[in-house]
Design an enzyme around this catalytic site. Structure first.
Site, mmCIF file in Angstrom:
data_model
loop_
_atom_site.group_PDB
_atom_site.id
_atom_site.type_symbol
_atom_site.label_atom_id
_atom_site.label_comp_id
_atom_site.label_asym_id
_atom_site.label_seq_id
_atom_site.Cartn_x
_atom_site.Cartn_y
_atom_site.Cartn_z
ATOM 1 N N LYS A 26 -3.825 -1.479 7.592
ATOM 2 C CA LYS A 26 -3.005 -0.674 6.676
ATOM 3 C C LYS A 26 -3.110 0.809 7.070
ATOM 4 C CE LYS A 26 -3.477 -4.332 3.345
ATOM 5 N NZ LYS A 26 -3.516 -4.784 1.965
ATOM 6 N N HIS B 293 5.492 -7.260 5.152
ATOM 7 C CA HIS B 293 4.297 -7.265 4.300
ATOM 8 C C HIS B 293 4.710 -6.911 2.871
ATOM 9 C CE1 HIS B 293 0.487 -6.098 2.506
ATOM 10 N NE2 HIS B 293 -0.077 -6.866 3.423
ATOM 11 N N GLU C 289 3.503 -5.012 0.745
ATOM 12 C CA GLU C 289 3.469 -3.576 0.436
ATOM 13 C C GLU C 289 4.742 -2.888 0.933
ATOM 14 O OE1 GLU C 289 -0.400 -2.818 2.102
ATOM 15 O OE2 GLU C 289 -1.292 -3.985 0.479
ATOM 16 N N GLU D 51 0.884 -14.769 1.579
ATOM 17 C CA GLU D 51 0.016 -13.815 0.886
ATOM 18 C C GLU D 51 0.475 -13.646 -0.560
ATOM 19 O OE1 GLU D 51 -2.041 -10.950 3.792
ATOM 20 O OE2 GLU D 51 -0.068 -10.141 3.387
ATOM 21 N N GLY E 65 -6.015 -7.434 -2.018
ATOM 22 C CA GLY E 65 -6.832 -6.280 -2.377
ATOM 23 C C GLY E 65 -7.435 -6.352 -3.765
ATOM 24 N N SER F 252 -7.441 -11.145 -0.101
ATOM 25 C CA SER F 252 -8.887 -11.159 -0.362
ATOM 26 C C SER F 252 -9.629 -12.234 0.429
ATOM 27 C CB SER F 252 -9.172 -11.274 -1.859
ATOM 28 O OG SER F 252 -8.585 -10.177 -2.558
HETATM 29 P P1 PGA Z 1 -6.719 -7.991 1.592
HETATM 30 O O1 PGA Z 1 -5.271 -7.654 2.238
HETATM 31 O O2 PGA Z 1 -7.410 -8.896 2.572
HETATM 32 O O3 PGA Z 1 -7.399 -6.648 1.486
HETATM 33 O O4 PGA Z 1 -6.477 -8.644 0.294
HETATM 34 C C1 PGA Z 1 -4.528 -8.657 2.877
HETATM 35 C C2 PGA Z 1 -3.208 -8.099 3.327
HETATM 36 O O5 PGA Z 1 -2.615 -7.274 2.615
HETATM 37 O O6 PGA Z 1 -2.701 -8.473 4.404
#
Ligand code: PGA
Length: 261
Positions: A11, A101, A103, A173, A179, A220
């Site tokens: 990220k 992704h 995000e 995901e 996160g 996570s």
């Molecule tokens: P995370 O993120 O392992 O911190 O939950 C995964 C991702 O966003 O690809």
């Protein structure tokens, strides 16, 4: 047999000097496992030249180098797209690219259509797309996960041939697990990877192609839960955020994955 693939999504973390230091620390520790586990780091764009350079210096012995991926790209070749980077520009710097992704979908307005255009462009340039799909908490609680994720997969693969599809990696995901420290249970993760993502791919391309495509779980994932996740039949890897920023945790995840083969 699908080769497991673990990818670290850094990220918006690390500048070039720190990135080089980090991959130099990773390389010798990961070397014993790279033949069995495809391992990728995805640093910010500005780190790609330095990271690609640092890893190019590594001897390719047993196994291979750590792979390098970008976290995003634009679908156009070039042009008036301020702030964007094209697949052509990633040549020689990255072999993989994360596309869609959550995000990017949530904060930067990425749509299924844009994700599809990016996948097409990535494949045209020989990049392996890591395509992210996954439902948010409200969708999960409303019980529409299967329909939503299946729809994202269909949209992502629109117009992509069966031959091209084999190269694509899909990352399931669930947004509520990213996160948050709240991992999907191994049963739920496997169900969506298999009975939703792979089943949708089978409808699109037939069972043989669907069986060849690698599907990661993300959200996570860490050194404690990777073993049970990777033991599931339809989970072929992980897209790892937080835990990929720590040498020991990331190496341990790759080690555990290799040990289970
Ligand atoms: P995370 O993120 O392992 O911190 O939950 C995964 C991702 O966003 O690809």
């Amino acid at each position: 047999m699908r080769k497991p693939i673990l990818a670290g999504n850094w990220k918006m973390n690390r500048a070039p000097a720190e990135a080089v230091e980090f991959v130099r620390a990773l390389q010798p520790k990961l070397a014993p496992y790279l033949a069995q586990v495809e391992t990728v780091v995805c640093p910010p764009f500005v780190c790609l030249p330095a990271v690609a350079d640092a890893l190019a210096g590594e001897k390719i012995g047993v196994g291979a180098r750590i792979g390098v991926g970008a976290q995003n790209m634009h679908w156009a070749e070039n042009g008036a797209y301020t702030g964007e980077v094209s697949a052509a520009m990633l040549k020689g710097l990255a072999g993989y690219v994360i596309i869609g992704h959550s995000e990017r979908r949530q904060y930067f307005g990425e749509t299924d259509e844009g994700v599809n255009k990016k996948i097409v462009a990535a494949l045209a340039h020989g990049l392996i797309p890591i395509v992210c799909v996954g439902e948010d908490l409200a969708q999960n609680e409303a019980g529409v996960t299967e329909m939503f994720v299946s729809g994202q997969v269909r949209a992502a693969f629109a117009g992509i041939s069966a031959d091209q599809a084999r190269a694509v990696v899909v990352a399931y995901e669930p947004i509520w697990a990213i996160g948050t420290g709240r991992t999907a249970t191994k049963e739920v993760a496997n169900h969506v990877c298999g009975a939703v993502v792979r089943a949708t791919l089978a409808e699109l391309y037939g069972e043989a192609v669907a069986q060849a495509i690698r599907i990661q779980y993300g959200g996570s994932a860490n050194e404690k839960n990777i073993g049970e996740l990777m033991a599931m039949p339809d989970i072929d890897g992980a897209l790892i955020g937080g835990a990929s920023l720590k040498v020991e945790a990331f190496v341990e995840m790759v080690r555990v994955t290799a040990a289970q083969l």
